[in-house]
Enzyme design. Sequence first.
Site, PDB file in Angstrom:
ATOM      1  N   ASN A  98       0.990  -1.120  -0.195  1.00  0.00           N
ATOM      2  CA  ASN A  98      -0.076   0.111  -0.232  1.00  0.00           C
ATOM      3  C   ASN A  98       0.486   1.419   0.080  1.00  0.00           C
ATOM      4  OD1 ASN A  98       0.481  -1.745   2.764  1.00  0.00           O
ATOM      5  ND2 ASN A  98      -0.400   0.521   3.400  1.00  0.00           N
TER       6      ASN A  98
ATOM      7  N   GLN B 102      -4.946  -4.158  -2.263  1.00  0.00           N
ATOM      8  CA  GLN B 102      -4.601  -3.398  -2.859  1.00  0.00           C
ATOM      9  C   GLN B 102      -3.939  -3.250  -3.822  1.00  0.00           C
ATOM     10  OE1 GLN B 102      -3.895  -0.030  -2.910  1.00  0.00           O
ATOM     11  NE2 GLN B 102      -4.031   0.017  -0.254  1.00  0.00           N
TER      12      GLN B 102
ATOM     13  N   SER C  79     -10.816  -5.624  -0.629  1.00  0.00           N
ATOM     14  CA  SER C  79     -11.672  -4.102   0.259  1.00  0.00           C
ATOM     15  C   SER C  79     -12.476  -3.735  -0.552  1.00  0.00           C
ATOM     16  CB  SER C  79     -10.793  -4.078   1.479  1.00  0.00           C
ATOM     17  OG  SER C  79     -11.688  -2.826   2.231  1.00  0.00           O
TER      18      SER C  79
ATOM     19  N   HIS D 146     -13.564  -1.021  -0.783  1.00  0.00           N
ATOM     20  CA  HIS D 146     -13.481   0.282  -0.163  1.00  0.00           C
ATOM     21  C   HIS D 146     -12.491   1.109  -0.887  1.00  0.00           C
ATOM     22  CE1 HIS D 146     -10.769   1.341   2.653  1.00  0.00           C
ATOM     23  NE2 HIS D 146     -11.045   0.655   3.343  1.00  0.00           N
TER      24      HIS D 146
ATOM     25  N   CYS E 278      -2.667   4.638   8.398  1.00  0.00           N
ATOM     26  CA  CYS E 278      -3.021   3.843   9.140  1.00  0.00           C
ATOM     27  C   CYS E 278      -2.775   4.514  10.650  1.00  0.00           C
ATOM     28  CB  CYS E 278      -3.121   1.963   9.538  1.00  0.00           C
ATOM     29  SG  CYS E 278      -4.366   2.251   8.056  1.00  0.00           S
TER      30      CYS E 278
HETATM   31  C1  LIG Z   1      -6.923  -1.213   3.497  1.00  0.00           C
HETATM   32  C2  LIG Z   1      -6.166  -1.962   3.126  1.00  0.00           C
HETATM   33  C3  LIG Z   1      -6.010  -3.317   4.008  1.00  0.00           C
HETATM   34  C4  LIG Z   1      -7.163  -2.621   5.367  1.00  0.00           C
HETATM   35  O1  LIG Z   1      -8.590  -2.449   4.504  1.00  0.00           O
HETATM   36  P1  LIG Z   1     -10.186  -2.299   5.276  1.00  0.00           P
HETATM   37  O2  LIG Z   1     -11.218  -2.603   4.388  1.00  0.00           O
HETATM   38  O3  LIG Z   1     -10.083  -0.809   5.874  1.00  0.00           O
HETATM   39  O4  LIG Z   1     -10.161  -2.778   6.979  1.00  0.00           O
HETATM   40  C5  LIG Z   1      -4.998  -4.134   4.045  1.00  0.00           C
HETATM   41  N1  LIG Z   1      -3.961  -4.292   3.812  1.00  0.00           N
HETATM   42  C6  LIG Z   1      -3.593  -3.642   2.897  1.00  0.00           C
HETATM   43  C7  LIG Z   1      -3.132  -3.771   1.929  1.00  0.00           C
HETATM   44  C8  LIG Z   1      -4.630  -1.820   2.870  1.00  0.00           C
HETATM   45  O5  LIG Z   1      -3.852  -1.046   1.648  1.00  0.00           O
END
Ligand SMILES: *Cc1c(COP(=O)(O)O)cnc(C)c1O
Length: 403
Positions: free
Chosen positions: A167, A195, A215, A217, A341
């Site tokens: 990420n 990602q 994920s 979003h 984060c």
């Molecule tokens: C954003 C992210 C997560 C967490 O995902 P959420 O849906 O926000 O809990 C986990 N791993 C990576 C590589 C991310 O970029």
Amino acid sequence: MKLVYFDHNATTPVHPEIKNAMLPFLGEAFGNPSSSHQPARGARMAVEKARGQVAALINAEPDEIVFTSGGTEGDNHAIKGVLFNFLRHGHQWHGHQWRGGQWRGGHAITTAVEHPAVLESFMFMKKFFGFETTCLPVDGSGMPDPDDLKKAIRADTVLVSIMTANNETGNIFPVREMARTAHEHGILFHTDAVQMTGKLPIDVKDLGVDLLTASGHKFNAPKGAGFQFIRKGTAAEALFSGGHQERGFRAGTENVPGIAALGMACELARTGMKEKMEHIRPLRDRLEEGILGSVSETVLNGHGKNRVYNTCNISFRYIEAEALLQMLDMRGICVSTGSACSSETAEPSHVLQAMGLSPVCSRGAVRFSLGLGNTAEEVDYCLYVLPPLVRRLQEMSPLFPAK
Ligand SMILES: *Cc1c(COP(=O)(O)O)cnc(C)c1O
């Protein structure tokens, strides 16, 4: 003031078509998929339609998809679910047992640059169940070495978890090769593909992973909806105790609007992936080349080539990234330092530290992550605004070599 949003690795705006896909389930189609009447049937059909759309995106079977609340839950489920299942069945032959008042034995492997959802899940399993973890190092460009995985495997290794794309740098890891290594030793393989999903093609059959986390979003669906691929025959304990939803992997009434949106996001990603790439990559390159070419004392963090096309992580030497972030924010430009984060903490990013960046570089690291809505005008606006701001901050540093 128009907003220039270059923080798509943290989250993305919801695409209008994706928003429309969820609206019926916030209205008349409110049923609980587990009930057996008219509104329930509509909800159930929506969930199963979305399951098909997700499966099609990653070349999985629909019954290999489990809906979750997102990446954090998926990472927790893959790691804890597999290790809990091992606790239930596996300790006899892997030497994991209750000895001297604590669990001993059992080993898992990951990398030093994973998302906290992965690293903290391993810490949890160590703290409460004694599992040992090896974190593979990365080189100066942020890449793990597949040979290090071979060396790290032990007789009692039960799980390897390695992200598909990072990420912070966008680096794409050799997951296919590393999954094969794990399987040669009978070890399960999970990949955090948060990602990668929706940005580049993923084929779980070709990758050979047993579990994969994504994920919504991060690719234009709303927050709170994600999915996990669990290969048929792979055993993992459920983290939630409750009903039998999601074939027992995930108890709790389904987030029907979120799932419908996630399905649409997968559909749009699958059909529009090439255009998305062709739109975003030149913008990222223009931004990256523009900054590296016009600002002195800059370094590109990450792998030059094996990188997701939307991400660009640059160190501005002799400045505090946080100060630049604030100044850009006042001018409507949204970027991030390290991962969102950990931006509350003053600690430099664990990813950049693992890459061996000097403090002067890791403190000045800024991540630009582009997405669907960005334009060339926005990139040019940033290239106009950013260089003098960086210069001003650099000149405030006593360490900055005077020009
Ligand atoms: C954003 C992210 C997560 C967490 O995902 P959420 O849906 O926000 O809990 C986990 N791993 C990576 C590589 C991310 O970029």
